[in-house]
Design a protein around this motif. Structure first.
Motif, PDB file in Angstrom:
ATOM      1  N   ILE A 103       0.856  -1.177   0.000  1.00  0.00           N
ATOM      2  CA  ILE A 103       0.000   0.000   0.000  1.00  0.00           C
ATOM      3  C   ILE A 103       0.896   1.233   0.000  1.00  0.00           C
ATOM      4  CG2 ILE A 103      -1.742   1.284   1.305  1.00  0.00           C
ATOM      5  CD1 ILE A 103      -2.866  -1.335   0.492  1.00  0.00           C
ATOM      6  N   ASP A 104       0.685   2.127  -0.942  1.00  0.00           N
ATOM      7  CA  ASP A 104       1.510   3.338  -0.936  1.00  0.00           C
ATOM      8  C   ASP A 104       0.717   4.606  -0.671  1.00  0.00           C
ATOM      9  OD1 ASP A 104       0.140   3.531  -3.256  1.00  0.00           O
ATOM     10  OD2 ASP A 104       1.871   3.590  -4.593  1.00  0.00           O
ATOM     11  N   THR A 105      -0.611   4.505  -0.661  1.00  0.00           N
ATOM     12  CA  THR A 105      -1.403   5.729  -0.565  1.00  0.00           C
ATOM     13  C   THR A 105      -2.529   5.604   0.456  1.00  0.00           C
ATOM     14  OG1 THR A 105      -0.980   6.118  -2.905  1.00  0.00           O
ATOM     15  CG2 THR A 105      -2.744   7.399  -1.899  1.00  0.00           C
ATOM     16  N   LEU A 106      -2.634   6.622   1.302  1.00  0.00           N
ATOM     17  CA  LEU A 106      -3.793   6.713   2.182  1.00  0.00           C
ATOM     18  C   LEU A 106      -4.660   7.856   1.676  1.00  0.00           C
ATOM     19  CD1 LEU A 106      -5.385   6.133   4.869  1.00  0.00           C
ATOM     20  CD2 LEU A 106      -3.970   7.895   5.917  1.00  0.00           C
ATOM     21  N   ILE A 107      -5.923   7.558   1.448  1.00  0.00           N
ATOM     22  CA  ILE A 107      -6.831   8.618   1.022  1.00  0.00           C
ATOM     23  C   ILE A 107      -7.829   8.860   2.148  1.00  0.00           C
ATOM     24  CG2 ILE A 107      -8.516   9.357  -0.695  1.00  0.00           C
ATOM     25  CD1 ILE A 107      -7.219   7.292  -2.605  1.00  0.00           C
ATOM     26  N   VAL A 108      -7.842  10.072   2.654  1.00  0.00           N
ATOM     27  CA  VAL A 108      -8.814  10.433   3.678  1.00  0.00           C
ATOM     28  C   VAL A 108     -10.008  11.044   2.951  1.00  0.00           C
ATOM     29  CG1 VAL A 108      -9.260  11.809   5.722  1.00  0.00           C
ATOM     30  CG2 VAL A 108      -6.994  10.813   5.359  1.00  0.00           C
ATOM     31  N   ASN A 109     -11.116  10.351   3.032  1.00  0.00           N
ATOM     32  CA  ASN A 109     -12.275  10.729   2.239  1.00  0.00           C
ATOM     33  C   ASN A 109     -13.128  11.758   2.980  1.00  0.00           C
ATOM     34  OD1 ASN A 109     -14.554  10.876   0.680  1.00  0.00           O
ATOM     35  ND2 ASN A 109     -14.815   8.663   0.455  1.00  0.00           N
ATOM     36  N   ALA A 110     -13.006  13.006   2.556  1.00  0.00           N
ATOM     37  CA  ALA A 110     -13.833  14.056   3.144  1.00  0.00           C
ATOM     38  C   ALA A 110     -14.678  14.705   2.055  1.00  0.00           C
ATOM     39  CB  ALA A 110     -12.959  15.099   3.826  1.00  0.00           C
ATOM     40  N   ALA A 111     -15.001  13.914   1.028  1.00  0.00           N
ATOM     41  CA  ALA A 111     -15.751  14.464  -0.110  1.00  0.00           C
ATOM     42  C   ALA A 111     -17.152  14.867   0.323  1.00  0.00           C
ATOM     43  CB  ALA A 111     -15.827  13.443  -1.232  1.00  0.00           C
ATOM     44  N   GLY A 160     -14.753  -6.481  -8.577  1.00  0.00           N
ATOM     45  CA  GLY A 160     -14.632  -7.467  -7.514  1.00  0.00           C
ATOM     46  C   GLY A 160     -13.414  -7.286  -6.631  1.00  0.00           C
ATOM     47  N   LYS A 161     -12.627  -6.229  -6.866  1.00  0.00           N
ATOM     48  CA  LYS A 161     -11.428  -6.002  -6.050  1.00  0.00           C
ATOM     49  C   LYS A 161     -11.652  -4.813  -5.113  1.00  0.00           C
ATOM     50  CE  LYS A 161      -9.131  -9.185  -7.945  1.00  0.00           C
ATOM     51  NZ  LYS A 161      -8.346 -10.011  -8.407  1.00  0.00           N
ATOM     52  N   LEU A 162     -10.678  -4.616  -4.235  1.00  0.00           N
ATOM     53  CA  LEU A 162     -10.767  -3.529  -3.260  1.00  0.00           C
ATOM     54  C   LEU A 162      -9.678  -2.503  -3.529  1.00  0.00           C
ATOM     55  CD1 LEU A 162     -11.338  -5.787  -0.140  1.00  0.00           C
ATOM     56  CD2 LEU A 162     -13.019  -4.274  -1.223  1.00  0.00           C
ATOM     57  N   PRO A 163      -9.819  -1.307  -2.956  1.00  0.00           N
ATOM     58  CA  PRO A 163      -8.775  -0.291  -3.151  1.00  0.00           C
ATOM     59  C   PRO A 163      -7.387  -0.828  -2.815  1.00  0.00           C
ATOM     60  CG  PRO A 163     -10.661   0.685  -2.080  1.00  0.00           C
ATOM     61  CD  PRO A 163     -10.958  -0.776  -2.196  1.00  0.00           C
ATOM     62  N   ALA A 164      -7.303  -1.734  -1.819  1.00  0.00           N
ATOM     63  CA  ALA A 164      -6.001  -2.276  -1.426  1.00  0.00           C
ATOM     64  C   ALA A 164      -5.324  -2.970  -2.608  1.00  0.00           C
ATOM     65  CB  ALA A 164      -6.173  -3.252  -0.277  1.00  0.00           C
ATOM     66  N   ASP A 165      -6.113  -3.500  -3.533  1.00  0.00           N
ATOM     67  CA  ASP A 165      -5.530  -4.177  -4.688  1.00  0.00           C
ATOM     68  C   ASP A 165      -4.807  -3.220  -5.627  1.00  0.00           C
ATOM     69  OD1 ASP A 165      -6.431  -7.062  -4.458  1.00  0.00           O
ATOM     70  OD2 ASP A 165      -8.321  -6.004  -4.174  1.00  0.00           O
ATOM     71  N   VAL A 166      -5.092  -1.936  -5.499  1.00  0.00           N
ATOM     72  CA  VAL A 166      -4.340  -0.969  -6.302  1.00  0.00           C
ATOM     73  C   VAL A 166      -3.524  -0.057  -5.378  1.00  0.00           C
ATOM     74  CG1 VAL A 166      -5.862  -1.004  -8.302  1.00  0.00           C
ATOM     75  CG2 VAL A 166      -6.360   0.561  -6.429  1.00  0.00           C
ATOM     76  N   GLY A 167      -3.212  -0.580  -4.195  1.00  0.00           N
ATOM     77  CA  GLY A 167      -2.283   0.116  -3.317  1.00  0.00           C
ATOM     78  C   GLY A 167      -2.861   1.266  -2.513  1.00  0.00           C
ATOM     79  N   CYS A 168      -4.165   1.264  -2.307  1.00  0.00           N
ATOM     80  CA  CYS A 168      -4.752   2.396  -1.585  1.00  0.00           C
ATOM     81  C   CYS A 168      -5.556   1.940  -0.372  1.00  0.00           C
ATOM     82  CB  CYS A 168      -5.710   3.169  -2.486  1.00  0.00           C
ATOM     83  SG  CYS A 168      -4.914   3.919  -3.892  1.00  0.00           S
ATOM     84  N   ILE A 169      -5.537   2.779   0.648  1.00  0.00           N
ATOM     85  CA  ILE A 169      -6.485   2.628   1.743  1.00  0.00           C
ATOM     86  C   ILE A 169      -7.339   3.892   1.720  1.00  0.00           C
ATOM     87  CG2 ILE A 169      -6.773   2.610   4.249  1.00  0.00           C
ATOM     88  CD1 ILE A 169      -4.192   1.036   4.476  1.00  0.00           C
ATOM     89  N   VAL A 170      -8.646   3.706   1.697  1.00  0.00           N
ATOM     90  CA  VAL A 170      -9.543   4.865   1.719  1.00  0.00           C
ATOM     91  C   VAL A 170     -10.296   4.839   3.037  1.00  0.00           C
ATOM     92  CG1 VAL A 170     -11.387   6.104   0.527  1.00  0.00           C
ATOM     93  CG2 VAL A 170      -9.877   4.596  -0.763  1.00  0.00           C
ATOM     94  N   MET A 171     -10.201   5.915   3.787  1.00  0.00           N
ATOM     95  CA  MET A 171     -10.946   5.970   5.047  1.00  0.00           C
ATOM     96  C   MET A 171     -11.728   7.267   5.140  1.00  0.00           C
ATOM     97  SD  MET A 171      -8.475   4.425   8.003  1.00  0.00           S
ATOM     98  CE  MET A 171      -9.633   4.416   9.354  1.00  0.00           C
ATOM     99  N   ASN A 172     -12.926   7.141   5.686  1.00  0.00           N
ATOM    100  CA  ASN A 172     -13.750   8.325   5.892  1.00  0.00           C
ATOM    101  C   ASN A 172     -13.093   9.245   6.920  1.00  0.00           C
ATOM    102  OD1 ASN A 172     -15.850   9.254   8.143  1.00  0.00           O
ATOM    103  ND2 ASN A 172     -16.653   9.692   6.111  1.00  0.00           N
ATOM    104  N   VAL A 173     -13.267  10.518   6.739  1.00  0.00           N
ATOM    105  CA  VAL A 173     -12.564  11.496   7.571  1.00  0.00           C
ATOM    106  C   VAL A 173     -12.968  11.408   9.047  1.00  0.00           C
ATOM    107  CG1 VAL A 173     -14.196  13.384   7.156  1.00  0.00           C
ATOM    108  CG2 VAL A 173     -11.822  13.898   7.644  1.00  0.00           C
ATOM    109  N   ALA A 174     -14.241  11.120   9.298  1.00  0.00           N
ATOM    110  CA  ALA A 174     -14.673  11.000  10.692  1.00  0.00           C
ATOM    111  C   ALA A 174     -14.060   9.754  11.329  1.00  0.00           C
ATOM    112  CB  ALA A 174     -16.196  10.954  10.769  1.00  0.00           C
ATOM    113  N   SER A 175     -13.921   8.691  10.569  1.00  0.00           N
ATOM    114  CA  SER A 175     -13.267   7.490  11.082  1.00  0.00           C
ATOM    115  C   SER A 175     -11.813   7.787  11.415  1.00  0.00           C
ATOM    116  CB  SER A 175     -13.315   6.356  10.050  1.00  0.00           C
ATOM    117  OG  SER A 175     -14.619   6.141   9.592  1.00  0.00           O
ATOM    118  N   VAL A 176     -11.168   8.540  10.542  1.00  0.00           N
ATOM    119  CA  VAL A 176      -9.765   8.887  10.758  1.00  0.00           C
ATOM    120  C   VAL A 176      -9.619   9.710  12.033  1.00  0.00           C
ATOM    121  CG1 VAL A 176      -7.854  10.255   9.846  1.00  0.00           C
ATOM    122  CG2 VAL A 176      -9.127   8.731   8.335  1.00  0.00           C
TER     123      VAL A 176
END
Ligand code: SF4
Ligand code: SF4
Lengths: 341, 449
Positions: B162-170, B264-280
């Protein structure tokens, strides 16, 4: 508790866009108004009568057909008005009114309602009706009159397209064309553009049709894909066939029902592909067929026939050009991996 | 690198297809999150997440403290449920949830003291594995609405770097403003989390993605990111064009990195973790205090709510109580949603508990309901044009009704995320999302993927 008893439960989404079928049809009608005005201006008040009869008959047929088939009344979606208007646009101004009525019946009852109503017809109702009429009442449907604008008499005459078809592509397209113009068989290019030429009611005025088309494009009712593919293909074909004679190609573009067909009939939702690739194939197909029919067949006009043929091919095109969805993985690969595992 | 950061708010690197422009209606954007008083009782269903339900670990009459685990399971895909109030367990019985499903639930009568359970101590986290364990214990699920257990996202497999963390605050759903408020009010929690995660995982990029209709959030987050000295300056704020469903995970990954998550894959399969901003933001607070997920913020809005607000609520509080806290209804509501207008669910009864994954309670009057006369499909193609996944919903509808699972599979039905863009756009008023669900059910029954 009491006050919550009547809560609506429905699937998401709970917000909806403002687009409605009626709104879309209304936009199409608005877009056709300039051409309707042009038709009346060029061919006189009888043009308005033909339009009124076609629209009236279409509405009546729609109403009665739905009633007889015990289905809901769908007059409100205004699609019958669009069909009636388009049918009238595709008829010569002298068409007997009873033939208009028959055309409306074919369009609405046979082509549309027999197949289930709006969204279910396999071919464009107006186009199919016109072809049925053309085959059944050939003389009435090809009885074109000269424009009466400026108080001229409504004398029967050949359309520019019929005259154009006298040109042989073997050589000297340019000189043959200028001869025809000099003889007065073909009006000047500006007159062609403004629609002052023999033809069907709604097809002659390029200016009005382009205005309407622009409106539909701006409103997002149609996409440019099909008309662009259609007209570009047609233009290329004509340029090559005429040895790159620009004037000849311009005449071909402005004559017959090409613009009306490309912008208002080939873009019919129900009978054209939904996906972009499909739209391109559809448009190119229409362009090639129209050009081939005009150049090499005994028929003078090919727009209706080509659109009808492509309508029929539409499900096939859609299948063959099925778009790749997001994250599409080639099935073959998947299978191989599955076999190995 | 730092030079780049000093003047740049990142722009999306790719643009997804489709989507729709929806009215934002973010009426509560300026409402600070207010705390709701401790409710007299809370009802805590044993399933508040995607995955296996928990088994109740308490029985009627037991005394519980805040943060005590009252439900758990050995199954992998699940997270424990904690008591959100201290008091006495009144009952352990099946209840009907807002979505109509029936699940066992623990009802706790509050003693009003909010005594903390002895297990509530800050976790000791030195490695990724420690963190994953701690996050599972915290009961955290995606707070953006999906309710997917967060520890699973943070579990990194060696073969999938995993090389990227995306904090989802969209926060692309209309009305909802809790993520926005989180950015404004708890920006330091977000940043603390981001630094901790960055140190543990060694991300190359940490992208905090916000829709560009929230300039204030972008400004605040950026000013903090600019002071980043912890993670080697990899934290960036990205302004995304506001277009629904920008916040959908796959769209987010595409916009932020240009990568496409395969079917059928997850963001982790392309090297990303996506987390909602409130979760973070929660992660930071949890690591500091050890207090598990027992409360969350919700937006209470809609034209029927007297005082629309963002409220911090104890999980398990009755929706009716939350609505009453906001002044109740101005007129009898016609529809009440848990979640946003695009993906939220209409509920039958307001006497249901608020779950971990609920980010909004919206009440609408009769006149605010979106109504459109339903007619046959006119094949206008708007649904296909709007589908971010490039599906042709009208075709899927057809084959769903025919029950043709094979064709549904070739049409890619399974990538549908039920975002509702298709049904939103349809001029014929077709309930396309309902058909999408039907199609998936047809495929499930036929055993086709
Ligand atoms: S948007 Fe509605 S009417 Fe248009 S093609 Fe899709 S289902 Fe049919
Ligand atoms: S609900 Fe599914 S089919 Fe409809 S637009 Fe969203 S992803 Fe596409």
């Amino acid at each position: 508790m009491e006050e919550n008893k009547k809560l609506v439960v429905s699937a998401s989404p709970h917000a909806k866009s403002s687009a409605t079928v009626r709104g879309i049809m209304l936009d199409v009608i608005i877009a056709l108004i300039p051409a309707a005005f042009a038709g009346v201006t060029v061919f006189g008040l009888r043009a308005a009568l033909v339009m009124a009869v076609c629209i009236g008959c279409c509405l009546l047929c729609e109403f009665l057909a739905r009633k007889v088939m015990k289905r809901s009344n769908t007059l409100g979606d205004l699609s019958a008005v669009v069909t009636g208007l388009l049918l009238a646009f595709n008829l010569p101004v002298k068409t007997p009114l009873w033939i208009c009525a028959i055309g409306s019946f074919v369009a609405i009852v046979v082509v549309k309602q027999f197949f289930g109503g709006i969204g279910h017809n396999f071919a464009n109702p107006a186009i199919t009706a016109r072809i049925v009429l053309l085959v059944s009442f050939a003389s009435a449907l090809t009885n074109f009159t000269a424009p009466t604008v400026g108080g001229a008499d409504a004398v029967s005459t050949a359309t520019p397209l019929a005259s154009l078809s006298k040109i042989t592509l073997a050589g000297g397209v340019g000189t043959q064309l200028s001869d025809l113009i000099a003889e007065g068989q073909i009006p000047a290019l500006l007159k062609m553009f403004l629609g002052v030429r023999p033809g069907c009611i709604g097809e002659t005025c390029a200016l009005a049709l382009l205005l309407g088309a622009a409106y539909l494009l701006i409103r997002g009712v149609i996409k440019i894909t099909i008309p662009a593919a259609y007209l570009l293909t047609f233009t290329c074909f004509m340029l090559i066939a005429s040895g790159f004679d620009l004037t000849y190609t311009a005449y071909e573009l402005l004559s017959g029902g090409l613009l009306l067909g490309a912008f208002f009939m080939a873009t019919d939702y129900t009978t054209s592909p939904i996906n972009t690739a499909g739209k391109v194939v559809f448009g190119v197909g229409c362009g090639v067929l129209t050009a081939v029919i005009r150049l090499y067949c005994s028929l003078p006009e090919g727009v209706s026939y080509s659109i009808l043929l492509m309508n029929i091919a539409c499900p096939l095109i859609e299948k063959l050009t099925a778009p790749k969805y997001f994250g599409f993985i080639k099935k073959k690969k998947e299978k191989k991996a599955g076999d190995a595992a | 690198m730092s030079k780049l950061r000093a003047d740049a708010i990142l722009k999306a690197v790719a643009r997804g297809r489709g989507g729709v422009q929806v009215a934002h209606n973010k009426r509560t954007a300026d409402n600070e999150i207010v705390r709701m008083p401790i409710p007299a009782t809370v009802v805590l269903p044993m399933q508040q997440h995607i995955g296996a339900p928990c088994k109740p670990l308490v029985k009627a009459g037991d005394h519980v403290d805040v943060g005590q685990v009252i439900g758990d399971t050995d199954q992998f895909l699940s997270v424990p449920i904690h008591a959100s109030v201290s008091g006495t367990v009144k009952s352990v019985a099946d209840i009907t949830l807002a979505n109509g499903r029936i699940a066992p639930a623990v009802t706790i009568e509050s003693d009003g003291l909010q005594t903390l359970h002895e297990s509530v101590v800050p976790p000791v986290v030195h490695t990724k594995e420690d963190l994953v364990k701690a996050i599972r214990a915290s009961g955290l699920v995606g707070l953006g609405g999906a309710g997917f257990p967060s520890f699973v996202k943070l579990t990194v497999k060696d073969d999938k770097p995993i090389d990227t963390l995306i904090v989802n605050a969209a926060e692309c759903e209309p009305y909802i403003t809790v993520d926005y408020r989180e950015c404004i009010e708890n920006s330091w929690d977000i940043m603390t989390s981001v630094y901790t995660l960055g140190e543990l995982y060694g991300f190359k990029h940490i992208i905090i993605a916000v829709e560009d209709n929230k300039p204030e959030a972008i400004r605040i987050l950026k000013s903090i990111a600019d002071k980043d000295i912890h993670t080697g300056n990899v934290v960036r704020v990205m302004a995304l064009k506001s277009r629904y469903p920008q916040g959908a995970e796959k769209m987010m990954v595409l916009s932020a990195t240009g990568r496409k998550v395969p079917q059928g894959k997850l963001p982790a399969d392309v090297g990303c973790i996506v987390m909602n901003v409130a979760s973070v933001a929660f992660v930071a607070r949890y690591l500091k205090t050890g207090k598990p997920l027992t409360s969350r913020s919700v937006t209470v809005s809609g034209d029927c709510i007297k005082n629309p607000a963002n409220v911090r609520v104890h999980i398990g509080t009755s929706m009716q109580e939350i609505i009453d806290f906001c002044g109740g209804f101005t007129e009898p509501p016609a529809k009440i949603l848990s979640g946003g207008p695009m993906m939220g669910a209409a509920i039958v009864d307001t006497h249901v508990p608020l779950l971990k994954s609920n980010n909004a309670v919206l009440a609408f009057s009769e006149k605010a309901l979106a109504k459109k006369p339903a007619s046959d499909c006119i094949r206008c193609g708007r649904c296909h044009a709007a589908c971010p996944m490039g599906l042709i919903p009208t075709q899927i509808e057809k084959y769903a009704v025919l029950g043709d699972a094979e064709t549904l599979s070739t049409l890619g039905t399974s990538v549908c995320m039920e975002c509702g863009s298709c049904a939103y756009s349809c001029p014929a008023g077709k309930p396309l999302v309902q058909y999408m669900r039907l199609a998936k059910e047809v495929m499930r029954q036929a055993g086709v993927k």
